[in-house]
Design a protein around this motif. Structure first.
Motif, short mmCIF file in Angstrom:
data_model
loop_
_atom_site.label_atom_id
_atom_site.label_comp_id
_atom_site.label_asym_id
_atom_site.label_seq_id
_atom_site.Cartn_x
_atom_site.Cartn_y
_atom_site.Cartn_z
N GLY A 156 42.90 46.25 37.09
CA GLY A 156 43.87 45.77 38.06
C GLY A 156 44.87 44.82 37.44
N SER A 157 46.15 45.07 37.73
CA SER A 157 47.20 44.23 37.19
C SER A 157 47.57 43.15 38.19
CB SER A 157 48.43 45.09 36.84
OG SER A 157 49.36 44.33 36.09
N GLU A 158 48.57 42.33 37.81
CA GLU A 158 49.08 41.26 38.67
C GLU A 158 50.46 40.89 38.17
OE1 GLU A 158 46.86 37.57 38.15
OE2 GLU A 158 46.31 38.21 36.14
N TYR A 159 51.14 40.04 38.89
CA TYR A 159 52.47 39.60 38.50
C TYR A 159 52.43 38.94 37.12
CZ TYR A 159 56.55 36.46 38.47
OH TYR A 159 57.69 35.75 38.13
N ALA A 161 51.16 39.95 34.22
CA ALA A 161 49.75 39.98 33.84
C ALA A 161 49.49 39.47 32.43
CB ALA A 161 49.21 41.40 33.98
N GLU A 164 50.11 35.68 32.24
CA GLU A 164 49.11 34.92 32.98
C GLU A 164 47.75 34.93 32.31
OE1 GLU A 164 46.74 32.84 35.23
OE2 GLU A 164 48.91 32.77 35.17
N ASN A 165 47.34 36.06 31.76
CA ASN A 165 45.96 36.19 31.33
C ASN A 165 45.78 36.32 29.82
OD1 ASN A 165 43.06 36.89 32.40
ND2 ASN A 165 44.42 36.76 34.17
N GLN A 195 54.65 43.86 36.45
CA GLN A 195 53.24 44.03 36.73
C GLN A 195 52.72 45.16 35.86
OE1 GLN A 195 52.26 43.34 40.78
NE2 GLN A 195 50.39 44.56 40.75
N ARG A 217 45.24 46.30 31.35
CA ARG A 217 45.00 45.97 32.76
C ARG A 217 44.66 47.22 33.58
NH1 ARG A 217 46.03 40.56 33.70
NH2 ARG A 217 44.84 41.07 35.56
N ARG A 320 59.59 35.32 43.19
CA ARG A 320 58.23 35.85 43.01
C ARG A 320 57.29 34.70 42.70
NH1 ARG A 320 56.85 41.24 41.25
NH2 ARG A 320 54.62 41.51 41.63
N TRP A 322 53.42 33.20 41.69
CA TRP A 322 52.09 33.44 41.12
C TRP A 322 51.06 32.95 42.11
CZ3 TRP A 322 49.04 29.29 38.71
CH2 TRP A 322 47.91 29.75 38.04
N SER A 324 47.34 33.22 41.86
CA SER A 324 45.93 33.16 41.47
C SER A 324 45.24 31.85 41.86
CB SER A 324 45.79 33.38 39.97
OG SER A 324 46.23 34.65 39.61
#
Length: 328
Positions: A156-159, A161, A164-165, A195, A217, A320, A322, A324
């Protein structure tokens, strides 16, 4: 600084703070949780659970009240710069969650401000304080590993990604390889640059060492590992529990959970507790943290180079947010 109690403020008390920093802070007998900044309409539960002495609606109000030695900035990343800048200018040492800023320029500016003000600024790259990663890095000399492959893959991805990670793994590549980048190649997967489905990168450092990043991701599940080689040594880490070191034909394996009789938690195994202790120790001895603001800015600059090489944006998308760590 003397052995007197450190008066600590906290900005943001979301999900990660409850798992990572707050349990460590309340476990120290030389720390007083003096103040909290939170948007919660009723912060009484937070006060009861963690023992904060005062609650403020803004960072400005907290700093105006004075009496702080250190501040933990644990908010969404869009709010890091303002809170950190205000605290440094007020003469308060700062621990800021990663990333230090949403732009490398802002991160560099904060690092310079901390130096000008004579304050300790540390960024929460907690993987450097995880026992398995510490043990792996100690297997190599100060010059680092000749080759390092760092992976953090998730389903699973995210804004943004990668920003962030995967920034944790980029920081580990710099730490393990022991140099600064001179050549970066990257490739991104997926159709949405905001994303993405993942990034791979190849980094050549100025000392001749090589780092490889893999951040998928679209994997089947979460996984984090690092392999490093050099000087006749192989270090293989499967986070957060296992590290094996091979040299001179012999392999030593260390597993963290059995050592803690099954009670090991992410607070210890992923290095969150170690990062907090390291920061508070630096507040006392006035030495530079391992993950100082200057170090964090260098990691963020390398991440920007990877993103640019992969054709991904290096700035935030206006409007946009974030999400989390947004619970505060």
């Amino acid at each position: 600084m003397s052995d007197r109690t450190l008066r600590v403020g906290v900005v943001g008390a979301g999900n990660i703070a409850h798992v990572a920093q707050l349990p460590t802070l309340v476990g120290r007998d030389d720390v007083e949780l003096s103040a909290l900044v939170t948007r919660r309409a009723d912060p009484s539960a937070l006060v009861r659970r963690w023992g904060f002495r005062t609650v403020h609606p803004t960072v400005e109000a907290m700093l105006e009240a004075g009496d702080l030695d250190a501040l933990f900035v644990l908010t969404p990343r869009s709010e890091h710069v303002d809170a950190t800048r205000r605290a440094l200018r007020a003469g308060v040492d700062v621990f800021c969650e990663k990333p230090l800023a949403t732009s490398t320029q802002d991160a560099q500016d904060l690092a310079r401000l901390a130096e000008e003000q004579g304050r300790v600024l540390m960024v929460g790259f907690n993987r450097r304080f995880a026992p398995v990663y510490e043990a792996g890095r100690q297997a190599f000399s100060d010059s680092g590993a000749s080759f390092c492959v760092a992976q953090k893959n998730r389903a699973g991805s995210e804004y943004r990604a990668t920003f962030e990670n995967a920034i944790h793994m980029v920081d580990l590549l710099r730490w393990y390889c022991g140099g600064e980048p001179v050549d970066v190649a990257g490739h991104a997967a997926g159709q949405d640059p905001w994303q993405e489905d993942g990034v791979s990168a190849l980094v050549r450092f100025d000392n001749g060492h090589t780092g490889v990043l893999m951040a998928a991701r679209n994997a089947g599940g979460w996984g984090e590992k690092l392999d490093a080689y050099g000087d006749g040594v192989t270090a293989a880490i499967t986070a957060p529990d296992r590290v094996s070191i091979t040299q001179a034909g012999a392999t030593t394996v260390r597993e963290m959970s059995p050592e803690a009789f099954g009670w090991a938690t992410a607070t210890q195994t992923f290095g969150f507790a170690g990062a907090v202790h390291h920061f508070l120790d630096r507040v006392r001895d006035r030495q530079q943290p391992l993950t100082s603001g200057a170090e964090a800015a260098k990691t963020q600059l390398l991440l920007d180079q990877i993103l640019a090489a992969a054709g991904l944006p290096t700035e935030e998308l206006e409007g946009r947010e974030w999400a989390s760590h947004a619970t505060r």
